[in-house]
Motif scaffolding. Sequence first.
Motif, PDB file in Angstrom:
ATOM      1  N   THR A 246       0.816  -1.221   0.000  1.00  0.00           N
ATOM      2  CA  THR A 246       0.000   0.000   0.000  1.00  0.00           C
ATOM      3  C   THR A 246       0.848   1.268   0.000  1.00  0.00           C
ATOM      4  N   PHE A 247       2.096   1.170   0.434  1.00  0.00           N
ATOM      5  CA  PHE A 247       2.952   2.343   0.450  1.00  0.00           C
ATOM      6  C   PHE A 247       3.278   2.841  -0.961  1.00  0.00           C
ATOM      7  N   LEU A 248       2.978   2.036  -1.966  1.00  0.00           N
ATOM      8  CA  LEU A 248       3.196   2.441  -3.357  1.00  0.00           C
ATOM      9  C   LEU A 248       2.000   3.160  -3.959  1.00  0.00           C
ATOM     10  N   THR A 249       0.872   3.138  -3.280  1.00  0.00           N
ATOM     11  CA  THR A 249      -0.341   3.699  -3.872  1.00  0.00           C
ATOM     12  C   THR A 249      -0.335   5.221  -3.835  1.00  0.00           C
ATOM     13  N   TYR A 250      -1.003   5.779  -4.839  1.00  0.00           N
ATOM     14  CA  TYR A 250      -1.165   7.228  -4.905  1.00  0.00           C
ATOM     15  C   TYR A 250      -2.015   7.708  -3.733  1.00  0.00           C
ATOM     16  N   LEU A 251      -1.790   8.932  -3.348  1.00  0.00           N
ATOM     17  CA  LEU A 251      -2.644   9.570  -2.358  1.00  0.00           C
ATOM     18  C   LEU A 251      -3.913  10.041  -3.050  1.00  0.00           C
ATOM     19  N   LYS A 252      -5.015  10.041  -2.325  1.00  0.00           N
ATOM     20  CA  LYS A 252      -6.257  10.638  -2.826  1.00  0.00           C
ATOM     21  C   LYS A 252      -6.189  12.128  -2.510  1.00  0.00           C
ATOM     22  N   GLU A 253      -6.952  12.902  -3.229  1.00  0.00           N
ATOM     23  CA  GLU A 253      -6.862  14.364  -3.112  1.00  0.00           C
ATOM     24  C   GLU A 253      -7.131  14.895  -1.711  1.00  0.00           C
ATOM     25  N   ASN A 254      -7.872  14.161  -0.893  1.00  0.00           N
ATOM     26  CA  ASN A 254      -8.188  14.639   0.454  1.00  0.00           C
ATOM     27  C   ASN A 254      -7.265  14.070   1.533  1.00  0.00           C
ATOM     28  N   GLU A 255      -6.205  13.367   1.148  1.00  0.00           N
ATOM     29  CA  GLU A 255      -5.302  12.768   2.122  1.00  0.00           C
ATOM     30  C   GLU A 255      -4.073  13.653   2.343  1.00  0.00           C
ATOM     31  N   PRO A 256      -3.503  13.602   3.544  1.00  0.00           N
ATOM     32  CA  PRO A 256      -2.329  14.431   3.821  1.00  0.00           C
ATOM     33  C   PRO A 256      -1.115  13.979   3.005  1.00  0.00           C
ATOM     34  N   ALA A 257      -0.307  14.929   2.624  1.00  0.00           N
ATOM     35  CA  ALA A 257       0.880  14.635   1.816  1.00  0.00           C
ATOM     36  C   ALA A 257       1.852  13.703   2.533  1.00  0.00           C
ATOM     37  N   ASP A 258       1.845  13.717   3.860  1.00  0.00           N
ATOM     38  CA  ASP A 258       2.765  12.869   4.617  1.00  0.00           C
ATOM     39  C   ASP A 258       2.086  11.596   5.142  1.00  0.00           C
ATOM     40  N   LYS A 259       1.033  11.163   4.488  1.00  0.00           N
ATOM     41  CA  LYS A 259       0.273   9.990   4.938  1.00  0.00           C
ATOM     42  C   LYS A 259       1.180   8.781   5.144  1.00  0.00           C
ATOM     43  N   TRP A 260       2.008   8.465   4.169  1.00  0.00           N
ATOM     44  CA  TRP A 260       2.824   7.255   4.280  1.00  0.00           C
ATOM     45  C   TRP A 260       3.923   7.414   5.326  1.00  0.00           C
ATOM     46  N   GLU A 261       4.426   8.615   5.511  1.00  0.00           N
ATOM     47  CA  GLU A 261       5.398   8.852   6.582  1.00  0.00           C
ATOM     48  C   GLU A 261       4.729   8.645   7.945  1.00  0.00           C
ATOM     49  N   GLN A 262       3.476   9.107   8.066  1.00  0.00           N
ATOM     50  CA  GLN A 262       2.739   8.896   9.314  1.00  0.00           C
ATOM     51  C   GLN A 262       2.529   7.396   9.578  1.00  0.00           C
ATOM     52  N   PHE A 263       2.201   6.661   8.525  1.00  0.00           N
ATOM     53  CA  PHE A 263       2.022   5.213   8.670  1.00  0.00           C
ATOM     54  C   PHE A 263       3.329   4.541   9.079  1.00  0.00           C
ATOM     55  N   GLU A 264       4.428   4.930   8.455  1.00  0.00           N
ATOM     56  CA  GLU A 264       5.717   4.336   8.799  1.00  0.00           C
ATOM     57  C   GLU A 264       6.067   4.604  10.257  1.00  0.00           C
ATOM     58  N   LYS A 265       5.822   5.828  10.718  1.00  0.00           N
ATOM     59  CA  LYS A 265       6.086   6.173  12.112  1.00  0.00           C
ATOM     60  C   LYS A 265       5.194   5.355  13.042  1.00  0.00           C
ATOM     61  N   PHE A 266       3.913   5.270  12.700  1.00  0.00           N
ATOM     62  CA  PHE A 266       2.973   4.491  13.494  1.00  0.00           C
ATOM     63  C   PHE A 266       3.418   3.028  13.579  1.00  0.00           C
ATOM     64  N   ASN A 267       3.778   2.451  12.438  1.00  0.00           N
ATOM     65  CA  ASN A 267       4.225   1.058  12.415  1.00  0.00           C
ATOM     66  C   ASN A 267       5.500   0.855  13.224  1.00  0.00           C
ATOM     67  N   ALA A 268       6.417   1.799  13.124  1.00  0.00           N
ATOM     68  CA  ALA A 268       7.689   1.683  13.850  1.00  0.00           C
ATOM     69  C   ALA A 268       7.481   1.748  15.361  1.00  0.00           C
ATOM     70  N   GLU A 269       6.450   2.454  15.798  1.00  0.00           N
ATOM     71  CA  GLU A 269       6.184   2.606  17.225  1.00  0.00           C
ATOM     72  C   GLU A 269       5.236   1.542  17.778  1.00  0.00           C
ATOM     73  N   ALA A 270       4.755   0.672  16.923  1.00  0.00           N
ATOM     74  CA  ALA A 270       3.810  -0.362  17.363  1.00  0.00           C
ATOM     75  C   ALA A 270       4.494  -1.360  18.288  1.00  0.00           C
ATOM     76  N   THR A 271       3.721  -1.922  19.181  1.00  0.00           N
ATOM     77  CA  THR A 271       4.224  -2.971  20.066  1.00  0.00           C
ATOM     78  C   THR A 271       3.429  -4.244  19.807  1.00  0.00           C
ATOM     79  N   ASN A 272       4.049  -5.356  20.073  1.00  0.00           N
ATOM     80  CA  ASN A 272       3.362  -6.633  19.892  1.00  0.00           C
ATOM     81  C   ASN A 272       2.258  -6.791  20.920  1.00  0.00           C
TER      82      ASN A 272
END
Length: 167
Positions: A68-94
Motif C-alpha cells: 500500500t505504500f506504493l499507492t497514490y494519495l487521494k486528493e483529500n489525504e495528507p501529503a505525509d500519509k505514508w510517513e505517518q504510517f511508517e512512524k505508526f508502524n515503527a512505534e507499534a508494540t506486539n
Amino acid sequence: MQAISVTSEQPEKAMEFLNLVNTDKYLRNLIDSGIEGTHYEKIDENTIKDLPRQTDSYDMATFSLGNTFLTYLKENEPADKWEQFEKFNAEATNAPLLGFHFDDSNVKTELAAVKNVKEEFMSALYTGSVDPEEFVPEAVEKMNKAGLDVVIEEAQKQLDEWLANQE
C-alpha cells in the motif's frame, strides 16, 4: 494475505506477479485505481482524483493486495500519509498474547456443546429480533451448562503456563 495455490499451473509466474504487485508502483496503482484518464486523473506526481464512476469503475479495497505504500494519495489525504504510517508502524508494540495458541484437544466436547448453544441464540440476538434482557441470560445459562467454564478454565491454565515460559 497472499498465497499461491498448490494447484497453480504456473506458480513461478504467480510469484513474479506478487513480487511486482509489491514493488512496481505502476502495476500497484493500476490494480488499485485503474487507468489514468479513465478512472482517475493525476493532481501531482503522487496524488490523484477519482473520476466519476462508470460501469467499469475500480473499487478495490486498497489494503487487500500488495504494498500500500506504493499507492497514490487521494486528493483529500495528507501529503505525509505514508510517513505517518511508517512512524505508526515503527512505534507499534506486539500484542501481549502474540504467539499463544490454545490447544482445544482437552475440551472438544465442551466446545462443540457451546457452539451448539451459540448457534441456537446467535441469529436472534445479532439481528435484534428478540429481547436481550430475556435471551442473553438464557444463552449464558445454557453455555455454562454446556461447559463454557471448563473451556475457560483450560484456556486460562494453558495461558498461565505459556506466560510462565515467556521471557
